[in-house]
Design an enzyme around this catalytic site. Structure first.
Site, PDB file in Angstrom:
ATOM      1  N   TYR A 483      -5.629   1.697  -4.544  1.00 54.12           N
ATOM      2  CA  TYR A 483      -6.158   0.844  -3.467  1.00 54.12           C
ATOM      3  C   TYR A 483      -6.630  -0.494  -4.044  1.00 54.12           C
ATOM      4  O   TYR A 483      -6.031  -1.519  -3.820  1.00 54.12           O
ATOM      5  CB  TYR A 483      -7.283   1.562  -2.723  1.00 54.12           C
ATOM      6  CG  TYR A 483      -7.753   0.782  -1.503  1.00 54.12           C
ATOM      7  CD1 TYR A 483      -7.002   0.787  -0.344  1.00 54.12           C
ATOM      8  CD2 TYR A 483      -8.933   0.042  -1.538  1.00 54.12           C
ATOM      9  CE1 TYR A 483      -7.415   0.061   0.775  1.00 54.12           C
ATOM     10  CE2 TYR A 483      -9.352  -0.672  -0.432  1.00 54.12           C
ATOM     11  CZ  TYR A 483      -8.600  -0.669   0.723  1.00 54.12           C
ATOM     12  OH  TYR A 483      -8.999  -1.388   1.812  1.00 54.12           O
ATOM     13  N   SER A 564      -2.521  -0.344   3.509  1.00 56.97           N
ATOM     14  CA  SER A 564      -3.271  -1.539   3.864  1.00 56.97           C
ATOM     15  C   SER A 564      -3.448  -2.439   2.647  1.00 56.97           C
ATOM     16  O   SER A 564      -2.478  -2.985   2.156  1.00 56.97           O
ATOM     17  CB  SER A 564      -4.611  -1.161   4.481  1.00 56.97           C
ATOM     18  OG  SER A 564      -5.158  -2.268   5.142  1.00 56.97           O
ATOM     19  N   ASP A 647      -1.447  -1.003  15.667  1.00 58.79           N
ATOM     20  CA  ASP A 647      -2.340  -1.497  14.615  1.00 58.79           C
ATOM     21  C   ASP A 647      -2.823  -2.881  15.005  1.00 58.79           C
ATOM     22  O   ASP A 647      -2.073  -3.859  14.930  1.00 58.79           O
ATOM     23  CB  ASP A 647      -1.606  -1.546  13.275  1.00 58.79           C
ATOM     24  CG  ASP A 647      -2.540  -1.825  12.103  1.00 58.79           C
ATOM     25  OD1 ASP A 647      -3.660  -2.315  12.351  1.00 58.79           O
ATOM     26  OD2 ASP A 647      -2.148  -1.544  10.958  1.00 58.79           O
TER      27      ASP A 647
END
Length: 705
Positions: A483, A564, A647
């Site tokens: 991430y 993301s 989204d």
């Protein structure tokens, strides 16, 4: 001590799921012309037709694989296993839980007593049926959240989302009557922040009208609305400039039920000011540094976590420290400041919970959890012993109002989560309320922590999970997950579906603790923030190279996955080091970093990534923006990009445009866009199982076959 409502409005972190650096040219071209910008439309026929064609092609390849039906069925059965822990929030003797199953795909909000829960009597009472509501109102409703009024917990604010978007409608609900309150509080669709002040008034940060929004699309105003009043009678407390990021307001309740009302006004993602709200609704700015978080209010103290060094009244406090700042609940006047906890270079404060008499603090220590407890005595916070284990991951599940009872879970990569109840003040051993069933026999597996060396010499920790006695011959299919943003740590978590579906099939699973995350506090995050973003990519590539050097895997057998901000991470690594990987799962990603601020919530992340309108920061963004570095004469691995039409945080156009450009340049690439679920995957279990099964089939084909 405790917020009267749910936690304050999320700062809209994009998502958290689950080396050599190329000399790339700086792209300073005018970004006005983008031949794939038409894919930013969510309703134009050309764009929706393109999505439908891409979905069909991906399903024709992956969903027809003979392994797909069995995988989906197995994952769905696991999701619906009634032995899974039903986590809850306790209010006034009732344990409230949100539950989905085959009969209730959208879910039900239900409750039972602690005694019934202890004996697993399954004596659940449904208080709100989302499936029935969706049918009755003919709207694709999913539950976004339930915020109980703490002092009157049978009244709750129910937030509903159509299709899983961040934007919601909120309505007051009577849990005893099991009905929405006639003439009660009700707010239209938007990314609003609603918080109980007391039973008869609420803080409202509205976002249902363009005039109420910041550039980032979030609320910029704070109002107080009294019960029975129309919106015209509401009182505005604060209005930010539209160039600010967002605003939120909420109430803390101290141990003696003293109310402390406050407003958090964010100029940007990390810079903010706090205001005390008096009983007469007058505002007083709180003299705190601009980079800090107020974690709790307990025994007259604001519990503050610093993200920057702070010198005040001749005292210096280091970034990452947890402070107790005396603050009068009536006036907002600040007094003495003491340091409660000062993490070292390999520690960080992850979470703080205030109980009736104590503070419970989860500290990340070398990427493992431990609990620190402090007790208020004679105006001082003193150490208090607790029996919680170390070495895995501790997460607070619930902290009931007006008690020192703490509900928490404990797990690690190979240990299923257990739910425990502990009276911190009474002492004794924790009570085991539930134990998640083991998804696989973990006795023959190991989880180890290793370190890779980044190009600048920094040691980057990572976890590797695999069968014991694994041959280091470079042939193990390996999935590397990361991430690396927004100061979010990547902690060990139980290998639920990936245990039987990946580890048992000979796969290796890796989690990288790269800079940009929050494993080691503000400095670890800020090392890869803004113009330094490439640092997180270099760290991730260093972990990949270290895995190969140690013989765990090879480029042929190595895949990467991220969502993301993690999608940006793997997208950047795809274009920078395509020869290093054979599978890339890029989920709900940011990829067009020269236009991201113009898409949905993108402007709220300028603090994290930089501003394309600033010449220096634009150059840094252009140097790595994955969308702008796809080339025709490079051999890329077959990548899978996924997103959601619902989204409303990270625009699906990021993935759409990347795929369209790659295909136009002659590359094979897979794409799948769900109709619902939004950014956080708020959807039914059937869709969740389908998505995971599709990803696993893709990984099998790329890394195992």
């Amino acid at each position: 001590m405790i917020r009267l409502a749910a936690a304050p409005f999320s700062r809209t972190i994009p998502h958290r799921r689950l080396a050599a650096n190329l000399c790339l040219p700086i792209l300073m071209t005018n970004h006005a012309h983008d031949e794939y910008q038409w894919l930013e439309s969510l309703d134009a026929a050309a764009a929706t037709d393109w999505v439908a064609a891409q979905n069909a092609a991906t399903q024709a390849l992956l969903d027809t694989d003979p392994r797909y039906p069995e995988l989906k069925a197995s994952i769905l059965a696991n999701l619906r296993d009634t032995r899974q822990i039903p986590f809850f929030a306790e209010y006034d003797g009732w344990l409230y839980n949100f539950h989905q199953d085959e009969a209730h795909p959208r879910g039900i909000y239900r409750r039972c007593t602690l005694d019934a829960y202890r004996v697993n009597a399954q004596d659940w009472q449904t208080v709100l049926d989302i499936d029935a509501l969706a049918v009755a109102e003919e709207v694709d409703w999913y539950l976004d959240g339930v915020s109980h009024c703490t002092l009157q917990p049978l009244r709750a604010m129910v937030s509903l989302t159509p299709g899983g978007s961040d934007a919601t409608v909120s309505r007051e609900y009577d849990l005893a009557a099991q009905a929405f309150v006639a003439g009660g509080f009700s707010f239209p669709y938007g990314k609003n922040h609603i918080a109980w002040r007391d039973l008869d008034s609420v803080f409202v940060c509205p976002a249902w009208d363009e005039a109420q929004l910041t550039r980032a699309g979030y609320p910029r105003e704070v109002w107080v609305l009294q019960r029975g009043h129309s919106w015209d009678a509401a009182q505005c407390l604060l209005a930010l400039d539209e160039e600010a990021m967002m605003v939120a307001a909420w109430r803390f309740l101290d141990a003696d039920s003293t109310a402390f009302d406050m407003i958090e006004a964010s100029d940007s993602f990390y810079s903010k000011t706090y205001h005390h709200v008096a009983a007469n609704l007058a505002l007083t700015p709180l003299p705190l540094p601009e980079r800090c978080e107020i974690e709790a209010y307990s025994h007259g103290d604001l519990i503050v976590k610093l993200a920057q060094d702070w010198t005040v009244n001749g005292q210096s406090h280091a970034a990452g420290s947890l402070l107790a700042v005396a603050c009068d609940a009536a006036t907002g006047k600040v007094g003495r400041i003491v340091a409660l906890l000062v993490p070292d270079a390999r520690q960080s404060v992850e979470m703080v919970e205030a109980t009736l008499n104590l503070l419970a603090i989860i500290v990340i220590d070398n990427v493992k959890s431990r609990l620190v407890t402090l007790r208020q005595q004679d105006g001082e916070w003193l150490p208090h012993t607790n029996p919680l284990p170390e070495g895995g991951v501790i997460e607070f599940a619930d902290q009931p109002w007006q008690s020192d009872v703490l509900y928490y879970s404990y797990s690690d990569f190979l240990t299923p989560a257990g739910l425990y109840r502990l009276d911190l003040l009474a002492g004794g051993e924790p009570e085991v309320l539930r134990q998640q069933p083991a998804a696989f026999d973990a006795s023959g597996y190991v989880a180890e922590q290793l370190h890779a060396r980044a190009p600048d010499g920094t040691d980057i920790p990572y976890f590797v999970v695999h069968k014991g006695g694994l041959a280091r011959d470079g042939n193990a299919p390996t999935l590397l997950y990361g991430y690396g943003g927004f100061e979010v740590p990547m902690m060990p978590y139980y290998m639920d579906n990936f245990g039987p579906q990946w580890l048992e099939k000979g796969g290796v699973f890796v989690v990288a603790n790269i800079r940009g995350g929050g494993e080691f506090g503000p400095a670890w995050h800020q090392a890869a923030q803004g113009v330094n973003r490439q640092v997180s990519f270099d760290d991730f590539i260093a972990v990949a190279e270290d895995l190969i050097a140690r013989g765990y895997t090879s480029a042929r057998r190595l895949g990467i996955e991220g969502g993301s901000n993690g999608g940006l991470l793997v997208g950047a690594c795809l274009v920078q080091r395509p020869e290093l990987f054979n599978a890339v799962v890029c989920e709900v990603p940011l990829l067009d970093m020269l236009r991201y601020t113009a898409l949905l919530a993108g402007a709220s992340w300028i603090d994290e990534y930089g501003d394309p309108e600033d010449e220096t920061e634009r150059a840094a963004l252009a140097a790595y923006s994955p969308y702008h570095h796809v080339a025709a004469n490079v051999q890329y691995p077959l990548a899978l990009f996924t997103t959601s039409a619902k989204d409303d945080r990270v625009h699906p156009a990021h993935a759409r445009k990347m795929v369209a450009k790659m295909q136009a340049l002659g590359h094979q690439v897979l794409f799948f866009e769900t109709d619902g679920g939004g950014h956080g995957g708020n959807t039914g279990q059937e869709q969740t199982a389908s998505e995971l099964a599709r990803v696993l089939v893709y990984l099998y084909r790329q890394l195992m076959d």
